[in-house]
Design an enzyme around this catalytic site. Structure first.
Site, PDB file in Angstrom:
ATOM      1  N   ASP A   1      -2.606  -8.017   2.177  1.00 24.40           N
ATOM      2  CA  ASP A   1      -2.262  -7.741   1.021  1.00 24.40           C
ATOM      3  C   ASP A   1      -0.588  -7.442   0.781  1.00 24.40           C
ATOM      4  OD1 ASP A   1      -2.311  -7.036  -1.901  1.00 24.40           O
ATOM      5  OD2 ASP A   1      -2.079  -4.830  -1.356  1.00 24.40           O
TER       6      ASP A   1
ATOM      7  N   TYR B   1     -10.133  -0.882   2.213  1.00 29.30           N
ATOM      8  CA  TYR B   1     -10.197  -1.153   0.753  1.00 29.30           C
ATOM      9  C   TYR B   1     -11.475  -0.643   0.489  1.00 29.30           C
ATOM     10  CZ  TYR B   1      -6.175  -3.624  -0.920  1.00 29.30           C
ATOM     11  OH  TYR B   1      -4.691  -4.158  -1.280  1.00 29.30           O
TER      12      TYR B   1
ATOM     13  N   ASP C   1       4.024  -5.016  12.225  1.00 24.25           N
ATOM     14  CA  ASP C   1       5.644  -4.484  11.644  1.00 24.25           C
ATOM     15  C   ASP C   1       6.398  -5.812  12.031  1.00 24.25           C
ATOM     16  OD1 ASP C   1       4.490  -3.868  14.298  1.00 24.25           O
ATOM     17  OD2 ASP C   1       5.786  -2.130  14.547  1.00 24.25           O
TER      18      ASP C   1
ATOM     19  N   ASP D   1       2.682 -10.365  -0.382  1.00 24.13           N
ATOM     20  CA  ASP D   1       3.800  -9.971  -1.644  1.00 24.13           C
ATOM     21  C   ASP D   1       5.173 -10.032  -0.937  1.00 24.13           C
ATOM     22  OD1 ASP D   1       1.776  -9.075  -3.385  1.00 24.13           O
ATOM     23  OD2 ASP D   1       3.251  -7.704  -4.237  1.00 24.13           O
TER      24      ASP D   1
ATOM     25  N   LYS E   1      -2.528  -4.301  14.305  1.00 20.56           N
ATOM     26  CA  LYS E   1      -1.818  -3.110  15.105  1.00 20.56           C
ATOM     27  C   LYS E   1      -2.707  -2.645  15.997  1.00 20.56           C
ATOM     28  CE  LYS E   1       1.560  -0.046  14.568  1.00 20.56           C
ATOM     29  NZ  LYS E   1       2.926  -0.491  14.709  1.00 20.56           N
TER      30      LYS E   1
HETATM   31  C1  IPM Z   1      -4.050  -8.437  -4.821  1.00 23.80           C
HETATM   32  C2  IPM Z   1      -4.139  -7.054  -5.838  1.00 23.80           C
HETATM   33  C3  IPM Z   1      -5.170  -6.472  -5.432  1.00 23.80           C
HETATM   34  C4  IPM Z   1      -5.228  -6.145  -4.110  1.00 23.80           C
HETATM   35  C5  IPM Z   1      -5.145  -5.064  -6.262  1.00 23.80           C
HETATM   36  C6  IPM Z   1      -4.976  -5.267  -7.941  1.00 23.80           C
HETATM   37  C7  IPM Z   1      -6.468  -4.466  -6.202  1.00 23.80           C
HETATM   38  O1  IPM Z   1      -3.082  -6.661  -5.500  1.00 23.80           O
HETATM   39  O2  IPM Z   1      -4.981  -9.366  -5.215  1.00 23.80           O
HETATM   40  O3  IPM Z   1      -3.300  -8.636  -3.931  1.00 23.80           O
HETATM   41  O4  IPM Z   1      -4.859  -5.214  -3.584  1.00 23.80           O
HETATM   42  O5  IPM Z   1      -6.057  -6.822  -3.533  1.00 23.80           O
HETATM   43 MN    MN Z   2      -1.566  -7.569  -3.818  1.00 22.43          MN
END
Ligand code: IPM
Ligand code: MN
Length: 360
Positions: free
Chosen positions: A248, A145, A224, A252, A192
């Site tokens: 990240d 990042y 993975d 999700d 990884k």
């Molecule tokens: C999160 C979001 C952010 C990230 C984006 C919006 C930059 O997806 O907080 O998880 O990738 O960290």
């Molecule tokens: Mn995110």
């Protein structure tokens, strides 16, 4: 009852950000009323909203408001008009990334807990998701990042680099080990290391630190494999620590365990400031429609209160959210077929009334 005054920076951001943050602030006001606290809110712009205002997604004024506050409540960031424009020079997301970096928020704690009333809302089978209760500790200010990146002059090649220092790995792994000590004493380090040099540094650093915590059972898992284990055996995890981008993606994925991305709160902490935000994005399709799920932001406000040492206050919010879930007071992302979906503000009001009507 000890009355406390707290200064809270409020950064609604983009898309559904303003609506969900408004509900969380309403909930904080209910807490203030019931427990006799005073919260002072300082609003500031970030993301696309700030670009529209002054051309900068993280303006100096916002940085100042954040630094002067006891805690920061943040909504969401992102606007499709930038996503579809690869040539855009400034992007809303830069605001969030710069804010994390400037405020030294190197650890993002993302608790993934199945709320019992939502068990049948999960796309996964009941026996798979039952008992899920872990925290992902995502490194937040390093890795790919923040590495050097670029595009070749002819536009035919691009690169992003992932860098970590031993010190960056140490502080986050230590935080994860400390957290594990307060929980079920299990830590999974996700990397990884079979491919990446940075991952080998993570693993070696974690091994050395783990020796200082003999009570914690530490295991190492390739990312993975972790992605698969998360949806096949999520209840085996207690604390997971990983680098920025793996964290990240995995969170999700993990959010579906509990039925909706709209349920997951997070805390971004470092040595000084602390910021509380839902893990979901700005959901632009729902912006202004009063349909988004405010619970992740409301639960982030609960984490914020706990961070400020207001544990019973945080618990009051959690209980009220649980009550709403039990009563089926949920938004469209969680509604059962044929049932009515509640609005963003309807859910917020219900949670407020629960907090005000129950007595400690
Ligand atoms: C999160 C979001 C952010 C990230 C984006 C919006 C930059 O997806 O907080 O998880 O990738 O960290
Ligand atoms: Mn995110």
């Amino acid at each position: 009852m000890l009355s406390m005054k707290h200064k809270i920076a409020v950064l609604p951001g983009d898309g559904i950000g303003p609506e969900i943050v408004a509900e969380a602030v309403g909930v904080l006001e209910s807490v203030a009323a019931r427990f006799g606290h005073e919260f002072e809110y300082a609003y500031a712009a970030v993301g696309a909203a700030a670009i529209d205002e002054c051309g900068d997604p993280y303006p100096a004024g916002t940085d100042r408001v954040c630094r002067e506050s006891d805690a920061i409540l943040f909504g969401a960031i992102g606007d499709p008009k930038y996503d579809n424009d690869p040539t855009a020079k400034v992007r809303p997301e830069q605001g969030l990334l710069r804010m994390r970096r400037a405020l030294g928020l190197y650890a993002n704690l993302r608790p993934v807990k199945l709320h019992a009333p939502l068990t049948d809302r999960s796309p996964l089978r009941r026996e798979v998701v039952e008992g899920t209760d872990f925290v992902c500790v995502r490194e937040l200010t390093g890795g790919i990042y923040f590495g050097e990146r670029g595009l070749s002059a002819d536009g035919l090649a691009a690169f992003d680099t992932c860098t970590y220092t031993r010190g960056e790995v140490e502080r986050i792994v230590r935080m994860a080990l400390e957290l594990a000590m307060k929980r079920r004493r299990k830590l999974t380090v996700v990397d990884k290391a079979n491919v990446l040099e940075t991952s080998r540094l993570w693993r070696e650093t974690a091994r050395a630190l783990a020796a200082e915590y003999p009570a914690v059972e530490v295991d190492y898992m390739f990312v993975d494999n972790a992605a698969m284990q998360l949806v096949t055996r999520p209840s085996v995890f207690d604390v997971v620590v990983t680098e920025n981008m793996f964290g990240d993606i995995l969170t999700d994925e993990a959010s579906v365990i509990g039925g909706s991305l709209g349920m997951l709160p997070s805390a971004s902490v470092g040595d000084g400031n602390a910021l509380f935000e839902p893990i979901h994005g700005s959901y632009p399709q729902a912006a202004g429609r009063n349909i988004a799920n405010p619970m992740a932001t409301i639960l982030s406000a609960a984490m914020m209160l706990e961070h400020l040492g207001l544990d019973s206050e945080g618990a009051a919010i959690r209980e009220a959210v649980e009550k709403a879930l039990e009563q089926g007071i949920v938004s469209e992302d969680l509604v059962k077929k044929g049932d009515k979906a509640y609005s963003t503000s309807g859910i917020g009001s219900y949670i407020c009334s629960q907090i005000q009507n129950s007595h400690a």
